[in-house]
Design an enzyme around this catalytic site. Structure first.
Site, PDB file in Angstrom:
ATOM      1  N   ASN A 135       0.889  -1.242  -0.095  1.00 10.84           N
ATOM      2  CA  ASN A 135      -0.049  -0.119   0.093  1.00 10.84           C
ATOM      3  C   ASN A 135       0.849   1.021   0.149  1.00 10.84           C
ATOM      4  O   ASN A 135       1.879   1.349   0.554  1.00 10.84           O
ATOM      5  CB  ASN A 135      -1.078  -0.052   1.318  1.00 10.84           C
ATOM      6  CG  ASN A 135      -0.124   0.340   2.617  1.00 10.84           C
ATOM      7  OD1 ASN A 135      -0.007   1.381   2.913  1.00 10.84           O
ATOM      8  ND2 ASN A 135       0.562  -0.786   3.095  1.00 10.84           N
ATOM      9  N   SER A 199       0.749  -3.700  -8.883  1.00  7.23           N
ATOM     10  CA  SER A 199       1.533  -4.231  -7.739  1.00  7.23           C
ATOM     11  C   SER A 199       1.215  -5.777  -7.585  1.00  7.23           C
ATOM     12  O   SER A 199       1.631  -6.431  -6.565  1.00  7.23           O
ATOM     13  CB  SER A 199       1.107  -3.546  -6.318  1.00  7.23           C
ATOM     14  OG  SER A 199      -0.247  -3.845  -6.210  1.00  7.23           O
ATOM     15  N   GLU A 201       2.371  -8.488  -8.351  1.00  7.50           N
ATOM     16  CA  GLU A 201       3.295  -9.762  -8.138  1.00  7.50           C
ATOM     17  C   GLU A 201       3.811  -9.814  -6.650  1.00  7.50           C
ATOM     18  O   GLU A 201       3.851 -10.676  -6.058  1.00  7.50           O
ATOM     19  CB  GLU A 201       4.638  -9.518  -8.628  1.00  7.50           C
ATOM     20  CG  GLU A 201       4.760  -9.486 -10.140  1.00  7.50           C
ATOM     21  CD  GLU A 201       6.064  -8.961 -10.886  1.00  7.50           C
ATOM     22  OE1 GLU A 201       6.497  -7.952 -10.855  1.00  7.50           O
ATOM     23  OE2 GLU A 201       6.855  -9.981 -11.524  1.00  7.50           O
ATOM     24  N   TYR A 469      -4.653   9.137 -13.245  1.00  9.73           N
ATOM     25  CA  TYR A 469      -3.518   8.603 -12.148  1.00  9.73           C
ATOM     26  C   TYR A 469      -2.466   9.522 -12.961  1.00  9.73           C
ATOM     27  O   TYR A 469      -2.057   9.362 -14.038  1.00  9.73           O
ATOM     28  CB  TYR A 469      -3.438   7.224 -12.589  1.00  9.73           C
ATOM     29  CG  TYR A 469      -2.309   6.451 -11.719  1.00  9.73           C
ATOM     30  CD1 TYR A 469      -2.420   5.589 -10.967  1.00  9.73           C
ATOM     31  CD2 TYR A 469      -1.150   6.873 -11.787  1.00  9.73           C
ATOM     32  CE1 TYR A 469      -1.755   4.716 -10.286  1.00  9.73           C
ATOM     33  CE2 TYR A 469      -0.217   6.022 -11.030  1.00  9.73           C
ATOM     34  CZ  TYR A 469      -0.617   5.072 -10.230  1.00  9.73           C
ATOM     35  OH  TYR A 469       0.352   4.425  -9.532  1.00  9.73           O
TER      36      TYR A 469
HETATM   37  C1  LIG Z   1       4.112  -0.028  -7.450  1.00 10.69           C
HETATM   38  C2  LIG Z   1       2.771   0.059  -7.070  1.00 10.69           C
HETATM   39  C3  LIG Z   1       1.551  -0.114  -7.913  1.00 10.69           C
HETATM   40  C4  LIG Z   1       0.377  -0.339  -7.419  1.00 10.69           C
HETATM   41  N1  LIG Z   1      -0.771  -0.541  -8.462  1.00 10.69           N
HETATM   42  C5  LIG Z   1      -1.935  -0.712  -7.906  1.00 10.69           C
HETATM   43  C6  LIG Z   1      -2.933  -0.818  -8.654  1.00 10.69           C
HETATM   44  O1  LIG Z   1      -2.543  -1.040 -10.011  1.00 10.69           O
HETATM   45  N2  LIG Z   1      -4.168  -1.013  -8.133  1.00 10.69           N
HETATM   46  C7  LIG Z   1      -4.387  -0.934  -7.028  1.00 10.69           C
HETATM   47  O2  LIG Z   1      -5.448  -1.006  -6.558  1.00 10.69           O
HETATM   48  N3  LIG Z   1      -3.437  -0.717  -6.133  1.00 10.69           N
HETATM   49  C8  LIG Z   1      -2.046  -0.599  -6.363  1.00 10.69           C
HETATM   50  N4  LIG Z   1      -1.170  -0.200  -5.682  1.00 10.69           N
HETATM   51  C9  LIG Z   1      -1.301  -0.117  -4.196  1.00 10.69           C
HETATM   52  C10 LIG Z   1      -1.390  -1.580  -3.247  1.00 10.69           C
HETATM   53  O3  LIG Z   1      -0.792  -2.451  -4.124  1.00 10.69           O
HETATM   54  C11 LIG Z   1      -2.847  -1.817  -3.118  1.00 10.69           C
HETATM   55  O4  LIG Z   1      -3.433  -1.214  -2.121  1.00 10.69           O
HETATM   56  C12 LIG Z   1      -3.023  -3.518  -2.531  1.00 10.69           C
HETATM   57  O5  LIG Z   1      -4.231  -3.760  -2.780  1.00 10.69           O
HETATM   58  C13 LIG Z   1      -2.330  -3.696  -1.265  1.00 10.69           C
HETATM   59  O6  LIG Z   1      -2.421  -5.015  -1.277  1.00 10.69           O
HETATM   60  P1  LIG Z   1      -1.427  -5.692   0.013  1.00 10.69           P
HETATM   61  O7  LIG Z   1      -1.571  -7.121  -0.014  1.00 10.69           O
HETATM   62  O8  LIG Z   1      -0.116  -5.265  -0.432  1.00 10.69           O
HETATM   63  O9  LIG Z   1      -1.762  -5.268   1.343  1.00 10.69           O
HETATM   64  P2  LIG Z   1      -1.026  -4.546   2.369  1.00 10.69           P
HETATM   65  O10 LIG Z   1      -0.167  -2.910   1.945  1.00 10.69           O
HETATM   66  O11 LIG Z   1      -0.291  -5.322   3.237  1.00 10.69           O
HETATM   67  O12 LIG Z   1      -2.397  -3.616   3.316  1.00 10.69           O
HETATM   68  C14 LIG Z   1      -2.998  -2.705   2.660  1.00 10.69           C
HETATM   69  C15 LIG Z   1      -4.110  -2.589   3.958  1.00 10.69           C
HETATM   70  O13 LIG Z   1      -4.965  -3.803   3.812  1.00 10.69           O
HETATM   71  C16 LIG Z   1      -5.042  -4.293   5.186  1.00 10.69           C
HETATM   72  N5  LIG Z   1      -5.210  -5.563   4.837  1.00 10.69           N
HETATM   73  C17 LIG Z   1      -4.124  -6.225   4.321  1.00 10.69           C
HETATM   74  N6  LIG Z   1      -4.740  -7.502   4.174  1.00 10.69           N
HETATM   75  C18 LIG Z   1      -5.706  -7.728   5.162  1.00 10.69           C
HETATM   76  C19 LIG Z   1      -6.581  -8.786   5.551  1.00 10.69           C
HETATM   77  N7  LIG Z   1      -6.414  -9.928   5.096  1.00 10.69           N
HETATM   78  N8  LIG Z   1      -7.766  -8.360   6.072  1.00 10.69           N
HETATM   79  C20 LIG Z   1      -7.983  -7.019   6.587  1.00 10.69           C
HETATM   80  N9  LIG Z   1      -7.267  -5.934   6.264  1.00 10.69           N
HETATM   81  C21 LIG Z   1      -6.211  -6.377   5.643  1.00 10.69           C
HETATM   82  C22 LIG Z   1      -3.672  -3.453   5.657  1.00 10.69           C
HETATM   83  O14 LIG Z   1      -3.897  -3.324   7.351  1.00 10.69           O
HETATM   84  C23 LIG Z   1      -3.753  -2.172   5.065  1.00 10.69           C
HETATM   85  O15 LIG Z   1      -4.467  -1.026   5.622  1.00 10.69           O
HETATM   86  C24 LIG Z   1      -0.041  -0.100  -6.058  1.00 10.69           C
HETATM   87  C25 LIG Z   1       1.150   0.081  -5.342  1.00 10.69           C
HETATM   88  C26 LIG Z   1       2.328   0.149  -5.512  1.00 10.69           C
HETATM   89  C27 LIG Z   1       3.536   0.528  -4.482  1.00 10.69           C
END
Ligand SMILES: Cc1cc2nc3c(=O)[nH]c(=O)nc-3n(C[C@H](O)[C@H](O)[C@H](O)COP(=O)(O)OP(=O)(O)OC[C@H]3O[C@@H](n4cnc5c(N)ncnc54)[C@H](O)[C@@H]3O)c2cc1C
Length: 563
Positions: A135, A199, A201, A469
């Site tokens: 995130n 993101s 991967e 975006y």
């Molecule tokens: C380079 C880059 C590209 C990105 N591209 C996109 C994109 O194309 N589209 C998009 O939507 N987002 C994108 N994002 C943002 C991010 O990847 C998303 O928000 C993604 O959904 C986060 O998933 P995560 O598993 O990494 O969650 P985390 O970063 O680990 O957590 C995100 C939030 O969700 C909560 N959470 C995580 N898992 C759970 C669970 N099982 N139950 C309850 N709460 C939970 C966490 O507490 C936190 O508040 C991008 C980020 C980066 C850095």
């Protein structure tokens, strides 16, 4: 796990060596030199404050999970401290975190998650859910204003596809599965979820659901909230299991209340998701004579039911960056590209100065269906003076789509500031918002002859409007990196509110948007969110300081007055 102070696979970096035009382009926009002056550090080189451990809580979770799945190791704590925003990476590169989780827990199933929450309630421990940690809104950082212990709960051991129902075309999937893990299992059985955020991967199903994520094929398969059929949410007040039915009129949809709850209500442990059979796929490049014309073109595609699976229209600067990233081409290919460009310029009088690249992707069950979709889209593109560049541009974009985030590390290593912001608004608002925000960002980023980079694309389209975006970059102000970033964020969110646009289309709130949330939701909206939170988590244990303003003083720490 990913790099600590950067993006992605620790063994991978963005390769500049065969892209001779890239750095001259970056330098012309930002004045950035090509020497590494601010390298990233590895987690092993850093320290964290001593953990605040509550003995009763530690005994309870160790008994439930086993000692091997309860970690207080410095590296584990560091790697679960931040997400991947510019603010996060800046701090990961420059200092000791003010607050890291005191322990990281790795449950294997729902009953272990429930045991963690029971112990958290008993001992008053802060619980932060963690998926992939990708995130960019401050979503996984412990609340530094809360006394007492904080644990981060990683769902990464819960990563199986439990059931594939071929008849209903759904799959029951554990929340900790990363994109490639769940797609590999589904693809092996002929299906796909169809959710591919940039993101992909490194992010998980639970993270996607918790943040209302959007993937690049959303125009056909919808956003994550359109794909979920039912889910399991473990809260401090009990576990919610929603019904596995295609639709219900039994009051508000509780699955949709869990979607976007950002860990503030508890942990999503699994979900039943709609899946679809794998089919044919094709990506193409389209050259559009200007961004404003492109917005009208995408609106028309949407309204005439001819929107492809993916539509991504870049503005001039993002188009120029994309071409600057291309490896040097030689021989017959280079000759043909030059000849085609000359033909467009001199014969077709195509206005190259304003040219914008649009990537369109088509997916369909059969080749015939795909051809029909392509025919309808390209016919409308021609009406708007757009030119079909063919599949090689589309294929090379598709092949490199997950590499772009690595470029941010290269820029930060060389003293650059890079950040993104995304929003959605109705069609009538989009052009004015685009031009005003772009101009305001340039005014903020400009340093003498260097205008700063403000790339933008339009994607995720709806009958009522679309998502914009922005990616912006400039030379970081040495010693003022954070204030420079905060000033940019403030001007952006004020402008979004002024235009009636949303604060985020898919990146979620975390703590980054808290100062603007009251104005966005209104007092009644806020009360409803607070009431919901209070109904299952009255002690405010689950991910405090995120999503809902005013429940802790944390938000004031992140947006101090500019210096
Ligand atoms: C380079 C880059 C590209 C990105 N591209 C996109 C994109 O194309 N589209 C998009 O939507 N987002 C994108 N994002 C943002 C991010 O990847 C998303 O928000 C993604 O959904 C986060 O998933 P995560 O598993 O990494 O969650 P985390 O970063 O680990 O957590 C995100 C939030 O969700 C909560 N959470 C995580 N898992 C759970 C669970 N099982 N139950 C309850 N709460 C939970 C966490 O507490 C936190 O508040 C991008 C980020 C980066 C850095």
């Amino acid at each position: 796990m990913m790099k600590f102070g950067g993006w992605g696979d620790p063994g991978k970096a963005y390769d500049l060596s065969h892209r001779p035009n890239l750095w001259p382009f970056v330098r012309a926009q930002s004045g950035l030199g090509d020497q590494i002056i601010a390298p990233s550090r590895r987690a092993a080189e850093m320290t964290v404050p001593a953990p605040r451990l509550d003995a009763g809580f530690m005994d309870a979770v160790t008994a439930a999970l086993g000692a091997a799945h309860v970690s207080t190791a410095t590296e584990a704590r560091l790697l679960h401290t931040y997400g991947k925003s510019y603010r996060d990476l800046l701090r990961a590169r420059t200092g000791t975190p003010a607050r890291s989780p005191d322990a990281v827990l790795f449950p294997a199933n729902r009953s272990e998650v429930e045991a963690i929450l029971r112990a958290a309630v008993q001992y008053g421990v802060q619980v932060v859910p963690f998926g992939g940690g990708t995130n960019i809104c401050g979503g996984v950082e412990p609340d530094p204003t809360r006394p007492g212990m904080c644990v981060t709960v990683s769902l990464r051991r819960m990563k199986r596809v439990l059931v594939l129902d071929r008849v209903a075309r759904t799959a029951r999937i554990e929340a900790g599965a990363l994109g490639p893990e769940l797609e590999a299992e589904l693809n092996a059985r002929g299906f796909s979820l169809g959710h591919f955020p940039d993101s992909f991967e490194f992010s998980t199903l639970g993270g996607w659901l918790a943040t209302r994520s959007a993937g690049m094929q959303s125009d056909a398969y919808g956003k994550i909230e359109d794909m979920v059929v039912s889910l399991t949410l473990c809260t401090p007040g009990g576990t919610l299991v929603t019904s596995n039915v295609p639709r219900s009129a039994t009051g508000p949809d509780l699955s949709q209340i869990a979607v976007g709850s950002e860990g503030t209500l508890g942990l999503i442990t699994e979900a039943v998701m709609r899946v679809h059979p794998l089919g044919e796929r094709e990506y193409r490049g389209i050259l559009v004579p200007g961004f404003d014309q492109g917005i009208n073109l995408v609106r028309e595609l949407t309204h005439r039911g001819a929107l492809p699976t993916t539509t991504r229209l870049s503005n001039q600067q993002e188009t120029a960056l994309g071409f600057a990233m291309k490896p040097k081409s030689h021989g017959a290919g280079a000759f043909a590209a030059k000849a085609f460009k000359a033909y467009l310029r001199h014969v077709k009088r195509f206005p190259f100065d304003n040219a914008c690249l649009m990537i369109v992707g088509f997916e369909a069950a059969t080749h015939r269906e795909l051809a029909e979709k392509r025919r309808r889209t390209l016919a409308i593109c021609r009406e708007f003076g757009a030119v079909n560049l063919g599949t090689s541009v589309g294929a090379s974009w598709f092949a490199g789509k997950y590499d772009y985030p690595y470029l941010r590390d290269v820029v930060m290593d060389r003293g650059g500031m890079v950040d993104v912001v995304e929003t959605a608004a109705t069609w009538d608002v989009l052009p004015g918002l685009y031009h005003e925000l772009k101009a305001a960002l340039h005014a903020h980023l400009r340093r003498g002859e260097f205008p700063g980079y403000v790339g933008c694309h339009l994607s995720h389209s709806y009958p009522a409007g679309a998502c914009l975006y922005f990616t912006f970059a400039a030379l970081a102000e040495v010693g003022r990196q954070l204030p420079q970033y905060i000033e940019a964020k403030k001007l952006i969110f004020e402008l979004l509110l002024k235009h009636g646009a949303t604060l985020t289309h898919h990146h979620a709130v975390g703590y980054e948007l808290l100062p603007w949330m009251s104005r966005h939701l209104g007092e009644t909206g806020l009360q409803m969110l607070r009431g919901l939170k209070h109904s299952v988590d009255p002690q405010n244990l689950c991910n405090p300081g995120k999503l809902i303003p005013g429940l802790t003083p944390a938000q004031d720490l992140y947006f101090p007055p500019a210096t």
